[in-house]
Write a protein that holds these residues in place. Structure first.
Motif, PDB file in Angstrom:
ATOM      1  N   TYR A  79     -21.154  18.505 -21.967  1.00 55.11           N
ATOM      2  CA  TYR A  79     -20.395  17.596 -23.108  1.00 55.11           C
ATOM      3  C   TYR A  79     -19.404  16.667 -22.407  1.00 55.11           C
ATOM      4  N   PRO A  80     -19.760  15.452 -22.216  1.00 53.70           N
ATOM      5  CA  PRO A  80     -18.996  14.446 -21.219  1.00 53.70           C
ATOM      6  C   PRO A  80     -17.340  14.793 -21.199  1.00 53.70           C
ATOM      7  N   LEU A  81     -16.755  14.742 -22.468  1.00 56.50           N
ATOM      8  CA  LEU A  81     -15.186  15.111 -22.440  1.00 56.50           C
ATOM      9  C   LEU A  81     -14.778  16.496 -22.163  1.00 56.50           C
ATOM     10  N   LYS A  88     -15.892   9.915  -9.035  1.00 56.06           N
ATOM     11  CA  LYS A  88     -15.198   8.626  -8.541  1.00 56.06           C
ATOM     12  C   LYS A  88     -13.710   8.463  -9.144  1.00 56.06           C
ATOM     13  N   ILE A  89     -13.541   8.883 -10.370  1.00 56.28           N
ATOM     14  CA  ILE A  89     -12.153   8.933 -10.845  1.00 56.28           C
ATOM     15  C   ILE A  89     -11.429  10.214 -10.280  1.00 56.28           C
ATOM     16  N   PHE A  90     -11.973  11.243 -10.099  1.00 52.39           N
ATOM     17  CA  PHE A  90     -11.351  12.344  -9.619  1.00 52.39           C
ATOM     18  C   PHE A  90     -10.855  12.052  -8.296  1.00 52.39           C
ATOM     19  N   LYS A  91     -11.851  11.527  -7.266  1.00 47.00           N
ATOM     20  CA  LYS A  91     -11.364  11.027  -6.220  1.00 47.00           C
ATOM     21  C   LYS A  91     -10.255  10.246  -6.051  1.00 47.00           C
ATOM     22  N   GLU A 120      -1.774  11.092 -15.525  1.00 42.96           N
ATOM     23  CA  GLU A 120      -2.609  11.065 -14.449  1.00 42.96           C
ATOM     24  C   GLU A 120      -3.094  12.625 -14.013  1.00 42.96           C
ATOM     25  N   ARG A 121      -1.817  13.213 -13.839  1.00 44.67           N
ATOM     26  CA  ARG A 121      -2.039  14.548 -13.369  1.00 44.67           C
ATOM     27  C   ARG A 121      -3.238  15.579 -14.330  1.00 44.67           C
ATOM     28  N   ASN A 152      -8.577  17.440 -15.686  1.00 39.46           N
ATOM     29  CA  ASN A 152      -9.909  17.370 -16.646  1.00 39.46           C
ATOM     30  C   ASN A 152     -10.934  17.088 -15.859  1.00 39.46           C
ATOM     31  N   THR A 153     -10.983  15.995 -14.779  1.00 39.83           N
ATOM     32  CA  THR A 153     -12.278  15.501 -14.306  1.00 39.83           C
ATOM     33  C   THR A 153     -12.415  16.706 -13.159  1.00 39.83           C
ATOM     34  N   LYS A 154     -11.744  17.361 -12.687  1.00 37.66           N
ATOM     35  CA  LYS A 154     -12.049  18.518 -11.806  1.00 37.66           C
ATOM     36  C   LYS A 154     -12.742  19.581 -12.353  1.00 37.66           C
ATOM     37  N   GLN A 155     -12.133  19.981 -13.545  1.00 37.23           N
ATOM     38  CA  GLN A 155     -13.051  20.829 -14.637  1.00 37.23           C
ATOM     39  C   GLN A 155     -14.365  20.316 -14.757  1.00 37.23           C
TER      40      GLN A 155
END
Length: 166
Positions: A15-17, A113-116, A131-132, A137-140
């Motif tokens: 689920y993308p989000l 890419k966002i995570f990096k 941002e944190r 969220n992107t890491k999860q």
């Protein structure tokens, strides 16, 4: 969809989000006098259960988990060094909107890419609370898909992501 369900109980989906999930059930519920089919998803993090109308699954980007090729694409995206200074020149509100659009697209490579980018920004200086939160969220999202593809736990998936970022 023509009445055919794309996913069944036990399928591993993204689920993308929110990231990776297991389809716990496909159930019928009454909605405005109509019978509506729902996917009941058990998210991998936060013990969250999400119910999504089957007819909306495509619209929200619900998809099957990736494969070994997806892992390679994630690894490549995490090895890339984004131009953090050009990203910082965009206002936080505009960056957030761009990030959210990319996350909603369902592309795990865009999430990587966002995570990096956020990871490098955090190393460079203190990042905002928003941002944190987005970094978390992107890491999860990445971690949960890696867990499902490799059939490993969260710690091993986290270690894999750390290795890929070096």
């Amino acid at each position: 969809m023509g009445g055919l369900m794309m996913f069944t109980t036990g399928d591993r989906v993204v689920y993308p989000l929110h990231g990776g999930a297991i389809v716990k059930d496909v159930e019928e519920r009454q909605q405005d006098g109509d019978k509506v089919q729902y996917y009941v998803l058990q998210m991998l993090f936060d013990s969250m259960i999400v119910a999504i109308p089957v007819r909306n699954a495509d619209k929200i980007g619900l998809r099957s988990i990736g494969d070994v090729e997806t892992l390679s694409e994630i690894k490549d995206a995490l090895h890339t060094q984004p131009d953090v200074s050009s990203v910082k020149s965009i206002s936080w509100n505009k960056r957030l909107q761009l990030y959210m659009d990319k996350i909603k697209s369902g592309s795990v490579v865009e999430v990587a890419k966002i995570f990096k980018t956020l990871l490098l920004m955090e190393k460079g200086k203190k990042i905002s609370v928003g941002e944190r939160r987005l970094l978390h969220n992107t890491k999860q999202i990445l971690q949960s898909e890696v867990m499902l593809i490799k059939d490993i736990d969260a710690t091993k998936a986290d270690n894999w992501l750390k290795e890929c970022c070096q």
